[in-house]
Write a protein that holds these residues in place. Structure first.
Motif, PDB file in Angstrom:
ATOM      1  N   ASP A 151      -6.794   0.009  -3.399  1.00  0.00           N
ATOM      2  CA  ASP A 151      -7.626   0.556  -2.321  1.00  0.00           C
ATOM      3  C   ASP A 151      -8.523   1.692  -2.814  1.00  0.00           C
ATOM      4  O   ASP A 151      -9.698   1.763  -2.470  1.00  0.00           O
ATOM      5  CB  ASP A 151      -6.743   1.054  -1.163  1.00  0.00           C
TER       6      ASP A 151
ATOM      7  N   ASN B 210      -2.296 -11.244  -4.290  1.00  0.00           N
ATOM      8  CA  ASN B 210      -3.264 -11.221  -5.398  1.00  0.00           C
ATOM      9  C   ASN B 210      -3.083 -12.407  -6.352  1.00  0.00           C
ATOM     10  O   ASN B 210      -2.022 -12.594  -6.940  1.00  0.00           O
ATOM     11  CB  ASN B 210      -3.100  -9.887  -6.156  1.00  0.00           C
TER      12      ASN B 210
ATOM     13  N   GLY C 145       0.824  -1.210   0.000  1.00  0.00           N
ATOM     14  CA  GLY C 145       0.000   0.000   0.000  1.00  0.00           C
ATOM     15  C   GLY C 145       0.858   1.260   0.000  1.00  0.00           C
ATOM     16  O   GLY C 145       0.374   2.354  -0.268  1.00  0.00           O
TER      17      GLY C 145
ATOM     18  N   GLY D  15       1.945  -6.665   0.413  1.00  0.00           N
ATOM     19  CA  GLY D  15       0.520  -7.003   0.492  1.00  0.00           C
ATOM     20  C   GLY D  15      -0.103  -7.438  -0.828  1.00  0.00           C
ATOM     21  O   GLY D  15      -0.880  -8.403  -0.871  1.00  0.00           O
TER      22      GLY D  15
HETATM   23  O1  KG4 Z   1       2.428  -4.785   2.822  1.00  0.00           O
HETATM   24  P1  KG4 Z   1       1.110  -4.346   3.360  1.00  0.00           P
HETATM   25  O2  KG4 Z   1       0.420  -5.234   4.354  1.00  0.00           O
HETATM   26  O3  KG4 Z   1       1.205  -2.944   4.047  1.00  0.00           O
HETATM   27  C1  KG4 Z   1       1.986  -1.892   3.537  1.00  0.00           C
HETATM   28  O4  KG4 Z   1       3.219  -1.897   3.802  1.00  0.00           O
HETATM   29  O5  KG4 Z   1       1.377  -1.073   2.807  1.00  0.00           O
HETATM   30  O6  KG4 Z   1       0.172  -4.099   2.080  1.00  0.00           O
HETATM   31  C2  KG4 Z   1      -1.142  -3.667   2.200  1.00  0.00           C
HETATM   32  C3  KG4 Z   1      -1.702  -3.444   0.790  1.00  0.00           C
HETATM   33  C4  KG4 Z   1      -3.063  -2.773   0.806  1.00  0.00           C
HETATM   34  O7  KG4 Z   1      -3.078  -1.728  -0.148  1.00  0.00           O
HETATM   35  C5  KG4 Z   1      -4.008  -3.912   0.412  1.00  0.00           C
HETATM   36  O8  KG4 Z   1      -5.182  -3.465  -0.212  1.00  0.00           O
HETATM   37  C6  KG4 Z   1      -3.138  -4.715  -0.535  1.00  0.00           C
HETATM   38  O9  KG4 Z   1      -1.857  -4.693   0.095  1.00  0.00           O
HETATM   39  N1  KG4 Z   1      -3.622  -6.098  -0.703  1.00  0.00           N
HETATM   40  C7  KG4 Z   1      -4.077  -6.599  -1.866  1.00  0.00           C
HETATM   41  C8  KG4 Z   1      -4.469  -7.935  -1.619  1.00  0.00           C
HETATM   42  N2  KG4 Z   1      -4.229  -8.200  -0.291  1.00  0.00           N
HETATM   43  C9  KG4 Z   1      -3.702  -7.069   0.247  1.00  0.00           C
HETATM   44  N3  KG4 Z   1      -4.196  -6.044  -3.083  1.00  0.00           N
HETATM   45  C10 KG4 Z   1      -4.691  -6.805  -4.074  1.00  0.00           C
HETATM   46  N4  KG4 Z   1      -5.106  -8.082  -3.916  1.00  0.00           N
HETATM   47  C11 KG4 Z   1      -5.011  -8.685  -2.717  1.00  0.00           C
HETATM   48  N5  KG4 Z   1      -5.423  -9.966  -2.577  1.00  0.00           N
END
Ligand code: KG4
Ligand code: ZN
Length: 335
Positions: free
Chosen positions: A168, A274, A138, A270
């Motif tokens: 998001d 996907n 994110g 994150g």
């Molecule tokens: O790495 P993370 O937990 O936190 C940060 O360091 O930002 O990543 C969170 C991000 C969020 O934007 C969330 O919507 C995205 O990862 N995310 C996904 C999926 N699971 C989490 N985006 C697309 N598809 C997914 N299955």
């Protein structure tokens, strides 16, 4: 070497024990994401207060799950940034105190370096350098060519939004709950991704702002997401997801030409959860006859302390002075 990792850069409070950078002995994650669902995003002040309450119980559980006492730990690794300041302070001050009391080295870790290390955790075989690593969350979107844990070239980065942020924001426009990425991905599974051609940014770096604007105008022309049928909404989500994924994977295809010695393809962060992205990466890895590595469980994709402990180990292994370096510089700046 057993390292206690601590990660509190956003809304999560996490502690983990990892042996030799790869074997996870325990990993505890307490997330306050659900508390922020009604407001559609993290409130930094609130997140830090929750972390203050949960930090010590989470560390105690990580130690007891690993069957170890603090004096049996060899070092403490902690995320120093980037992230929410109040949240980072909870983690760094706790780590610093524990390190002083137990007289164990303190290893400062950059959050993104943590994500880069998540593909080392619990793998069946040891990864082989050099590799191309896509790190997508994110907060950042980066493609790196890595020759070792500390030697690397930044191949591409985002000029505006991060890929997770694009997920998001797209989800929010479609009226989906926070956090939007997983919700949009789940909706997209029921849709037809050829429904609409959203623009795919081409160029050596990534950019998602045009795509976001394009979705905004598309929805405006259709009188908002409420005016779409259930099938149409799913197909818009799928088409939007396709545009994000293809932008990422097209740049990776190009990087294989630029870095022909690449032996593996890694993805962390994150967005690496996907499934559409994973399918595309798997096809690319097959085409180039390289190994694709994704974090072994979904918990290692999103923020967690195991990846921080792992990164701390590799940093320490490649540069034992790491413990003094960063803290001394920070202290000097403060003085
Ligand atoms: O790495 P993370 O937990 O936190 C940060 O360091 O930002 O990543 C969170 C991000 C969020 O934007 C969330 O919507 C995205 O990862 N995310 C996904 C999926 N699971 C989490 N985006 C697309 N598809 C997914 N299955
Ligand atoms: Zn992260």
């Amino acid at each position: 070497m057993r390292i206690l990792g601590i990660e509190t850069s956003c809304d999560e409070t996490s502690a983990a024990v990892v042996e030799d950078g790869t074997k996870v002995l325990s990993c505890v994650i307490a997330s306050s994401k659900k508390d922020f669902q009604s407001v559609g995003g993290v409130i930094p002040e609130e997140a830090a207060r929750r972390q203050q309450e949960t930090m010590l119980p989470v560390i105690e559980k990580a130690l007891s799950d690993a069957g170890l006492r603090l004096d049996e730990i060899d070092a403490i690794a902690v995320t120093t940034g980037p992230g929410l300041l109040g949240s980072l302070l909870v983690g760094t001050m706790t780590a610093r105190t524990l390190s002083t009391l137990s007289e164990k080295p303190l290893l400062p870790v950059h959050h993104i370096f943590g994500h880069l290390s998540s593909t080392w955790l619990d793998q069946e075989s040891e990864p082989i350098f050099p590799m191309l690593t896509l790190s997508v969350s994110g907060g950042h979107t980066e493609l790196r060519y890595r020759r070792s844990h500390t030697e690397q070239t930044l191949v591409a980065t985002t000029l505006d939004d991060a890929a997770g942020e694009a997920f998001d924001k797209g989800a929010q426009m479609l009226g989906l709950p926070y956090p939007g990425g997983p919700a949009l991905a789940a909706l997209a599974e029921k849709g037809d991704e050829s429904f609409h051609d959203f623009p795919i940014h081409t160029g050596d770096n990534f950019s998602f702002s045009g795509l976001k604007t394009s979705l905004k105008y598309f929805l405006h022309d259709r009188s908002g997401p409420e005016a779409l049928s259930t099938d149409e909404r799913a197909s818009v989500a799928a088409s939007f997801q396709r545009a994000i994924v293809l932008q990422l994977t097209r740049r990776i295809e190009k990087a294989f030409g630029e870095y022909p010695k690449t032996k593996e393809l890694h993805v962390g962060g994150g967005v690496s959860a996907n499934t559409r992205l994973r399918a595309e990466l798997s096809r690319i890895a097959d085409d180039h006859a390289v190994t694709l590595r994704t974090p072994m469980t979904l918990r290692y994709c999103t923020d967690n302390a195991a990846m921080i402990a792992s990164a701390g180990f590799f940093l320490f292994k490649e540069d034992a002075n790491i413990t003094k370096k960063v803290w001394t510089t920070q202290a000097q700046t403060a003085l």
